[in-house]
Design a protein around this motif. Structure first.
Motif, short mmCIF file in Angstrom:
data_model
loop_
_atom_site.label_atom_id
_atom_site.label_comp_id
_atom_site.label_asym_id
_atom_site.label_seq_id
_atom_site.Cartn_x
_atom_site.Cartn_y
_atom_site.Cartn_z
N LYS A 21 -26.08 -7.23 -9.95
CA LYS A 21 -25.85 -7.07 -11.39
C LYS A 21 -25.27 -8.33 -12.01
CE LYS A 21 -25.00 -2.09 -11.21
NZ LYS A 21 -24.00 -1.00 -11.46
N ASP A 22 -24.43 -9.03 -11.26
CA ASP A 22 -23.77 -10.22 -11.80
C ASP A 22 -24.49 -11.50 -11.37
OD1 ASP A 22 -23.15 -10.02 -9.13
OD2 ASP A 22 -21.05 -10.63 -9.37
N PHE A 23 -25.80 -11.43 -11.22
CA PHE A 23 -26.57 -12.55 -10.72
C PHE A 23 -26.40 -13.80 -11.59
CE2 PHE A 23 -30.81 -14.74 -10.35
CZ PHE A 23 -30.63 -15.20 -9.07
N VAL A 24 -26.52 -13.64 -12.90
CA VAL A 24 -26.39 -14.78 -13.81
C VAL A 24 -24.99 -15.36 -13.75
CG1 VAL A 24 -26.49 -15.54 -16.21
CG2 VAL A 24 -28.22 -13.96 -15.33
N GLU A 25 -23.98 -14.47 -13.69
CA GLU A 25 -22.59 -14.94 -13.61
C GLU A 25 -22.36 -15.75 -12.33
OE1 GLU A 25 -23.56 -12.00 -14.48
OE2 GLU A 25 -22.71 -11.62 -16.46
N ARG A 26 -22.95 -15.29 -11.23
CA ARG A 26 -22.79 -16.03 -9.97
C ARG A 26 -23.44 -17.41 -10.05
NH1 ARG A 26 -23.77 -11.85 -4.89
NH2 ARG A 26 -22.58 -10.07 -5.71
N LEU A 27 -24.61 -17.47 -10.67
CA LEU A 27 -25.30 -18.74 -10.80
C LEU A 27 -24.52 -19.72 -11.67
CD1 LEU A 27 -29.04 -17.69 -11.30
CD2 LEU A 27 -28.00 -18.63 -9.25
N SER A 28 -23.79 -19.19 -12.63
CA SER A 28 -23.09 -20.06 -13.58
C SER A 28 -21.74 -20.54 -13.06
CB SER A 28 -22.89 -19.33 -14.91
OG SER A 28 -22.06 -18.19 -14.75
N GLN A 29 -21.28 -20.00 -11.93
CA GLN A 29 -19.98 -20.42 -11.39
C GLN A 29 -20.02 -21.89 -11.00
OE1 GLN A 29 -18.92 -17.78 -8.19
NE2 GLN A 29 -18.54 -16.04 -9.54
N GLY A 30 -19.04 -22.64 -11.49
CA GLY A 30 -18.95 -24.06 -11.17
C GLY A 30 -19.92 -24.94 -11.94
N VAL A 31 -20.63 -24.35 -12.91
CA VAL A 31 -21.59 -25.10 -13.71
C VAL A 31 -21.03 -25.32 -15.11
CG1 VAL A 31 -23.91 -25.11 -14.71
CG2 VAL A 31 -23.54 -24.15 -12.43
N GLN A 32 -21.11 -26.54 -15.58
CA GLN A 32 -20.67 -26.84 -16.94
C GLN A 32 -21.84 -26.62 -17.90
OE1 GLN A 32 -19.11 -30.82 -16.95
NE2 GLN A 32 -17.17 -30.22 -16.00
N ILE A 33 -21.70 -25.63 -18.77
CA ILE A 33 -22.77 -25.28 -19.70
C ILE A 33 -22.41 -25.80 -21.09
CG2 ILE A 33 -24.07 -23.40 -20.75
CD1 ILE A 33 -23.44 -21.73 -18.27
N GLN A 34 -23.31 -26.56 -21.68
CA GLN A 34 -23.11 -27.09 -23.02
C GLN A 34 -24.01 -26.34 -23.99
OE1 GLN A 34 -23.81 -31.31 -22.89
NE2 GLN A 34 -21.88 -31.75 -21.84
N TYR A 35 -23.39 -25.58 -24.88
CA TYR A 35 -24.14 -24.84 -25.87
C TYR A 35 -24.33 -25.70 -27.12
CZ TYR A 35 -23.14 -20.79 -22.93
OH TYR A 35 -23.06 -19.94 -21.87
N GLY A 36 -25.39 -25.44 -27.85
CA GLY A 36 -25.64 -26.17 -29.09
C GLY A 36 -26.18 -27.57 -28.86
#
Length: 208
Positions: A21-36
């Motif tokens: 269920k938390d697949f996307v959350e796991r993938l995003s761990q330790g990743v710097q995401i820049q929105y916009g």
């Protein structure tokens, strides 16, 4: 209209990977995401480290100014989803509806049910609740309680293959020119790619 093969033609046993269920959350761990910050061709040129792209191939072709863009045909699908809260449910089961119904597949993954439609959802029932009751009864689940009922559209629901030579040429050129490696069904525009193919594809990418 068109006549094309369906995945239900092959009913042989196979091993499948089911994302948590938390697949996307796991993938995003330790990743710097820049929105916009939209990804552009100029930005592609400035990437210093190898990158993995899941962006659909037609969008990436336009973004990288690929000279010969083939026609990418696809069809949206729609899904009615809900979370089953009673009875306690933790199963993995799929039913297919090969008749004239507007929906063609219903799946329970853990305690979540998803019913997929080839056209904008028209369940032929007065309410979505009545429709879900009917589908759940098809699984043998009666008088169920559920929550978080949603209708979602997936734009690239069904992909029509393009010329394989052109497809492979772009994937190679993108990796050589920008060190961007395509991963997944949409980025490689390969309809048969499923979750259990991703680990092997990642191993190939690591080889570069």
């Amino acid at each position: 209209g068109t006549v094309r093969g369906r995945s239900i033609i092959d009913l042989s046993p196979t091993e499948r990977w089911i994302a948590p269920k938390d697949f996307v959350e796991r993938l995003s761990q330790g990743v710097q995401i820049q929105y916009g910050h939209p990804l552009t061709q100029d930005l592609l040129k400035t990437l210093k480290a190898p990158s993995v792209s899941t962006i659909p191939m037609p969008l990436m072709m336009r973004m990288s100014s690929w000279p010969e863009i083939p026609e990418f045909a696809y069809r949206s699908i729609w899904a009615v989803t809900a979370e089953i809260i009673n009875p306690e449910c933790d199963v993995y089961q799929t039913l297919y509806f090969p008749g004239t119904e507007p929906y063609y597949r219903a799946s329970i993954t853990g305690n979540r049910i998803s019913v997929e439609f080839q056209t904008p959802c028209d369940p032929y029932h007065s309410t979505l609740n009545e429709f879900l009751d009917y589908i759940l009864e098809s699984f043998g689940i009666y008088e169920a309680e559920y929550q978080k009922v949603q209708i979602k559209e997936q734009k690239f629901g069904k992909l029509v293959p393009v010329d394989d030579t052109q497809r492979r040429a772009f994937i190679i050129a993108l990796s050589e020119a920008f060190s961007v490696f395509s991963l997944g069904r949409f980025a490689t525009w390969k309809p048969g790619v499923l979750m259990h193919h991703i680990p092997d594809d990642l191993s190939v990418i690591r080889g570069f």
